[in-house]
Motif scaffolding. Structure first.
Motif, PDB file in Angstrom:
ATOM      1  N   UNK A  37       0.786  -1.231   0.000  1.00 44.19           N
ATOM      2  CA  UNK A  37       0.000   0.000   0.000  1.00 44.19           C
ATOM      3  C   UNK A  37       0.813   1.273   0.000  1.00 44.19           C
ATOM      4  N   UNK A  38       2.121   1.176   0.256  1.00 43.89           N
ATOM      5  CA  UNK A  38       2.948   2.388   0.268  1.00 43.89           C
ATOM      6  C   UNK A  38       3.334   2.759  -1.168  1.00 43.89           C
ATOM      7  N   UNK A  39       3.287   4.044  -1.458  1.00 41.54           N
ATOM      8  CA  UNK A  39       3.729   4.562  -2.747  1.00 41.54           C
ATOM      9  C   UNK A  39       5.096   5.220  -2.592  1.00 41.54           C
ATOM     10  N   UNK A  40       5.931   5.191  -3.625  1.00 40.87           N
ATOM     11  CA  UNK A  40       7.283   5.731  -3.485  1.00 40.87           C
ATOM     12  C   UNK A  40       7.312   7.256  -3.534  1.00 40.87           C
ATOM     13  N   UNK A  41       8.294   7.841  -2.877  1.00 42.91           N
ATOM     14  CA  UNK A  41       8.529   9.272  -3.078  1.00 42.91           C
ATOM     15  C   UNK A  41       9.031   9.506  -4.499  1.00 42.91           C
ATOM     16  N   UNK A  42       8.791  10.697  -5.012  1.00 38.52           N
ATOM     17  CA  UNK A  42       9.201  11.042  -6.370  1.00 38.52           C
ATOM     18  C   UNK A  42      10.263  12.124  -6.330  1.00 38.52           C
ATOM     19  N   UNK A  43      11.303  11.936  -7.128  1.00 35.33           N
ATOM     20  CA  UNK A  43      12.332  12.947  -7.311  1.00 35.33           C
ATOM     21  C   UNK A  43      12.209  13.461  -8.744  1.00 35.33           C
ATOM     22  N   UNK A  44      11.764  14.694  -8.895  1.00 33.57           N
ATOM     23  CA  UNK A  44      11.707  15.340 -10.207  1.00 33.57           C
ATOM     24  C   UNK A  44      13.072  15.963 -10.461  1.00 33.57           C
ATOM     25  N   UNK A  45      13.742  15.496 -11.502  1.00 27.12           N
ATOM     26  CA  UNK A  45      15.088  15.963 -11.829  1.00 27.12           C
ATOM     27  C   UNK A  45      14.998  16.919 -13.012  1.00 27.12           C
ATOM     28  N   UNK A  46      15.680  18.044 -12.899  1.00 28.13           N
ATOM     29  CA  UNK A  46      15.629  19.074 -13.935  1.00 28.13           C
ATOM     30  C   UNK A  46      17.043  19.279 -14.461  1.00 28.13           C
ATOM     31  N   UNK A  47      17.232  19.025 -15.742  1.00 27.32           N
ATOM     32  CA  UNK A  47      18.559  19.180 -16.321  1.00 27.32           C
ATOM     33  C   UNK A  47      18.965  20.652 -16.365  1.00 27.32           C
ATOM     34  N   UNK A  48      20.270  20.871 -16.495  1.00 29.34           N
ATOM     35  CA  UNK A  48      20.786  22.227 -16.606  1.00 29.34           C
ATOM     36  C   UNK A  48      20.605  22.759 -18.004  1.00 29.34           C
ATOM     37  N   UNK A  49      21.217  23.870 -18.263  1.00 27.94           N
ATOM     38  CA  UNK A  49      21.146  24.493 -19.575  1.00 27.94           C
ATOM     39  C   UNK A  49      20.653  25.924 -19.486  1.00 27.94           C
ATOM     40  N   UNK A  96      11.893  17.894  -5.689  1.00 30.14           N
ATOM     41  CA  UNK A  96      12.408  18.451  -6.937  1.00 30.14           C
ATOM     42  C   UNK A  96      13.856  18.850  -6.731  1.00 30.14           C
ATOM     43  N   UNK A  97      14.688  18.561  -7.746  1.00 27.86           N
ATOM     44  CA  UNK A  97      16.107  18.900  -7.644  1.00 27.86           C
ATOM     45  C   UNK A  97      16.629  19.296  -9.017  1.00 27.86           C
ATOM     46  N   UNK A 145      18.557  24.390 -11.148  1.00 30.95           N
ATOM     47  CA  UNK A 145      18.398  24.925  -9.804  1.00 30.95           C
ATOM     48  C   UNK A 145      17.441  26.102  -9.787  1.00 30.95           C
ATOM     49  N   UNK A 146      17.496  26.935 -10.830  1.00 31.41           N
ATOM     50  CA  UNK A 146      16.536  28.036 -10.949  1.00 31.41           C
ATOM     51  C   UNK A 146      15.116  27.494 -11.043  1.00 31.41           C
ATOM     52  N   UNK A 147      14.907  26.492 -11.891  1.00 35.03           N
ATOM     53  CA  UNK A 147      13.570  25.921 -12.033  1.00 35.03           C
ATOM     54  C   UNK A 147      13.113  25.289 -10.724  1.00 35.03           C
ATOM     55  N   UNK A 148      14.035  24.661 -10.004  1.00 29.42           N
ATOM     56  CA  UNK A 148      13.705  24.105  -8.688  1.00 29.42           C
ATOM     57  C   UNK A 148      13.175  25.191  -7.762  1.00 29.42           C
ATOM     58  N   UNK A 167      13.018  20.289  -1.657  1.00 35.01           N
ATOM     59  CA  UNK A 167      13.801  20.475  -2.871  1.00 35.01           C
ATOM     60  C   UNK A 167      15.284  20.554  -2.594  1.00 35.01           C
ATOM     61  N   UNK A 168      16.057  20.360  -3.653  1.00 31.69           N
ATOM     62  CA  UNK A 168      17.518  20.454  -3.590  1.00 31.69           C
ATOM     63  C   UNK A 168      17.987  21.354  -4.730  1.00 31.69           C
ATOM     64  N   UNK A 169      18.662  22.423  -4.367  1.00 30.09           N
ATOM     65  CA  UNK A 169      19.161  23.407  -5.327  1.00 30.09           C
ATOM     66  C   UNK A 169      20.673  23.272  -5.420  1.00 30.09           C
ATOM     67  N   UNK A 170      21.152  22.800  -6.581  1.00 31.05           N
ATOM     68  CA  UNK A 170      22.585  22.681  -6.815  1.00 31.05           C
ATOM     69  C   UNK A 170      23.044  23.871  -7.647  1.00 31.05           C
ATOM     70  N   UNK A 171      23.780  24.781  -7.021  1.00 31.99           N
ATOM     71  CA  UNK A 171      24.339  25.988  -7.669  1.00 31.99           C
ATOM     72  C   UNK A 171      23.357  26.608  -8.659  1.00 31.99           C
TER      73      UNK A 171
END
Length: 674
Positions: A410-422, A496-497, A503-506, A520-524
């Motif tokens: 019955x448990x659902x997984x956490x989701x990590x939305x990854x956003x590429x750079x550019x 979201x990361x 990182x801006x989109x995050x 969320x996680x903001x990398x530079x």
């Protein structure tokens, strides 16, 4: 095999931060030199330096650079094409001083270019040897002692290949130049040029310079056309990629003739030129050309034969960084797949035979730990002031995968939305242990190719023009909600990361009253667009003109879209990771958002990595960053970390305020998900 039941996020896995860096290398460029093959290896275990390795025809290998040398250029800050080879000799740009060096067989590196007046003030890249081997044409990026990006000059120069000399200026006046390539008879030089505010994927020109009378002719390109990867064949034809049809396809200009198409597909052969020296096609004898093409998120290698017939090869790869000719009947590739890290290999197009020259590292993992991505498409629309038009966005979806673990029923997984750079870039389906680190622990991961990403044609790429901070955010929110509404992920544990532009989109996605994200996680990442426009380096100094609007004329738009101006809506826990020497997104961008959250009482963690630039290259920092992010989510969501990995809990300021902000584990307290 015993299967243990543990909550998602806390699964035991052999894909640890130590595995991410153990014997890891970054393979991106490879070249042939007679029967030899040379490739570059970025090595986190050596402080991130780039070593060059030569493989002889008999299979023996040797390293080419002595201790203290690093084949890496700072041209455009992103580098690329920092080295080239011929007849056993290697030329390279050295990271420490940015001078150009020559390495003869058995000799120490010797500088060819003068010592600049300003340390690292003259940077060299993207060189090509004349047919007689006497001279080199390359890019020189000059940084004066006084002045900012506007004073930097990008030029093409020529210098002696085998002894120190003063560089001779060949082409100047444009804001940027790239890809100087000698014609077979040495009398002409093809090169690319473009000017602000265009980026190389917007508008470039292909110029042929007559080296006798110094006159130049524009062969292709102009406003609204991106040309890249010029190359000559022995009979004098000039080949190149152009997106004049809406897709980066292949063209040539025969001697004395007009430009003609060679390969026309609704697929991308080219890739965005963030780094110099891209190579996505190779011309072979008998009218054959081998090329990589991207469609629906995946690459394939194909052959076009005389007459235009195109055949795709059945190969194990899904991503190609390099495609170069290797004799008459083979191509040299740097390629990877969803279950294999990049390798250097020879491919024989006629037979489909593949020979690994530099195999991927041995991870010694049960394949059951590897999550293979599915390309997905989903509906999206602009939430703020949009016209209601429903667009289609794309992503690579990785399910949580681990052969020894399962979650409680019955448990659902956490989701990590990854956003590429550019942001003009794309998520690619090649094995990345840093992503499998998450899926093998019980996270679902969706790597979003939002509107503006590459690989889907120019029209899709241009959806972000004037819309950065809108379309990308809408597509990331849509991906998370689409998966949650389908019952595939836990709507209370959406994360979201992203790094750099990601990182801006995050930050922009979190700084919304209706954000569905719990953390969320903001990398530079960028928090203040106006500050970025004022502080960033030359290559990207006018990038935002097209993504947001010209500055300062569009000052209000910059302020409206900058996350730092919407701290009142930032209520989700955030971890921020930053390099101290980042010239692309300076540390101030991260520190201003951390200070604002700290003052507001929002849970925030901040890690500043000394000596790192734009992206982390040192093994110890790569490990510390990913383990800190996992610890952050574990504390926010309340799951236990696997025993035995020695992960130290990251310090989260204001953590005691988590419950007061609305516990993310409580779906009812998530705005926008009522």
């Amino acid at each position: 095999m015993t299967i243990e039941e543990r909550p998602y996020g806390s699964w035991a896995t052999p894909i640890t931060s130590e595995l991410l860096v153990s014997s890891a290398v970054r393979l991106a460029e490879a070249r042939t030199d007679g029967a030899d093959v040379v490739w570059s290896e970025g090595r986190p275990s050596e402080g991130g330096r780039t070593q060059l390795v030569r493989r002889a025809g008999d299979g023996g290998t040797r390293e080419l650079l002595a201790e203290g040398f690093d084949a890496r250029t700072a041209v455009h800050e992103y580098g690329g094409a920092a080295w080239w080879v011929r007849d056993g000799v290697t030329w390279f740009s050295n990271w420490a001083d940015q001078r150009l060096y020559r390495v003869a067989p058995g000799a120490e590196p010797a500088p060819l270019t003068p010592e600049p007046e300003v340390p690292r003030g003259d940077r060299y890249a993207d060189g090509d040897l004349s047919p007689d081997g006497a001279t080199i044409a390359c890019i020189r990026e000059h940084h004066p002692a006084d002045g900012g990006p506007a004073r930097v000059r990008n030029e093409i120069v020529r210098l002696a290949a085998h002894a120190p000399s003063a560089p001779e200026l060949l082409a100047t006046g444009s804001d940027f130049v790239a890809a100087p390539r000698f014609s077979p008879d040495g009398t002409q030089l093809a090169y690319l040029r473009w000017n602000h505010p265009s980026m190389p994927w917007d508008s470039t020109e292909l110029v042929v310079l007559n080296l006798v009378d110094r006159t130049g002719t524009v062969v292709a390109g102009g406003p609204g056309e991106s040309v890249m990867e010029p190359s000559w064949t022995a009979e004098g034809s000039l080949w190149f990629l152009s997106d004049r049809t809406g897709w980066w396809n292949l063209y040539r200009r025969p001697p004395g003739g007009d430009v003609e198409p060679v390969v026309l597909l609704d697929a991308e052969i080219g890739q965005p030129a963030w780094a110099l020296g891209s190579a996505r096609y190779a011309v072979l004898p008998e009218g054959r050309v081998v090329f990589a093409r991207q469609r629906d998120g995946y690459d394939a290698l194909a052959v076009c034969r005389r007459g235009g017939a195109v055949t795709e090869l059945d190969l194990p790869f899904s991503w190609y960084a390099t495609v170069r000719a290797a004799g008459a009947d083979a191509v040299l590739v740097v390629a990877g797949s969803p279950t294999s890290e990049p390798e250097v290999a020879l491919v024989e197009p006629g037979s489909g035979r593949t020979v690994a020259l530099r195999p991927p590292r041995r991870l010694d993992l049960d394949p059951g730990y590897l999550s293979v991505p599915q390309h997905v498409s989903f509906p999206s629309e602009l939430p703020d002031g949009g016209d209601g038009t429903v667009r289609t966005a794309h992503a690579l979806l990785y399910p949580p995968t681990n052969p020894t673990q399962r979650a409680p029923e019955g448990e659902l997984p956490p989701l990590l939305v990854v956003i590429h750079g550019g942001p003009t870039a794309a998520a690619v389906p090649v094995l990345a242990p840093g992503l499998q680190y998450w899926t093998s622990r019980g996270f679902a991961v969706v790597d979003v190719n939002y509107g503006g990403s590459t690989g889907y044609g120019r029209a899709y790429r241009e959806q972000l023009l004037g819309n950065w901070g809108l379309v990308d955010v809408a597509d990331c929110l849509a991906a998370a909600r689409w998966l949650a509404d389908a019952g595939r992920v836990d709507p209370a544990r959406l994360c979201i990361r992203g790094g750099s532009a990601g990182g801006f989109t995050t930050l922009a996605a979190l700084a919304r009253a209706d954000t569905p994200f719990a953390a969320g996680a903001d990398h530079y990442g960028v928090s203040d667009l106006a500050a970025l426009a004022a502080e960033t380096h030359k290559f990207e100094s006018r990038y935002l003109d097209r993504l947001v609007g010209p500055y300062p004329q569009a000052r209000e738009v910059y302020a409206q879209r900058s996350p730092i101006n919407h701290v009142d809506r930032l209520t989700r826990p955030l971890i921020v990771l930053q390099g101290s020497e980042d010239a692309v997104v300076p540390p101030g961008q991260s520190e201003v958002i951390v200070a604002a959250l700290r003052d507001k009482g929002v849970p925030v963690a901040y890690l500043l990595f000394d000596g790192e630039q734009h992206g982390f290259r040192r093994a110890e920092n790569i490990r510390a960053a990913v383990d800190a992010e996992l610890s952050f989510y574990a504390q926010v969501f309340g799951f236990a970390l696997p025993a035995g990995e020695g992960i130290e809990p990251v310090a989260i300021e204001n953590f005691e305020n988590l419950a007061n902000l609305g516990n993310p584990a409580n779906l009812g307290n998530l705005p926008g998900r009522a």
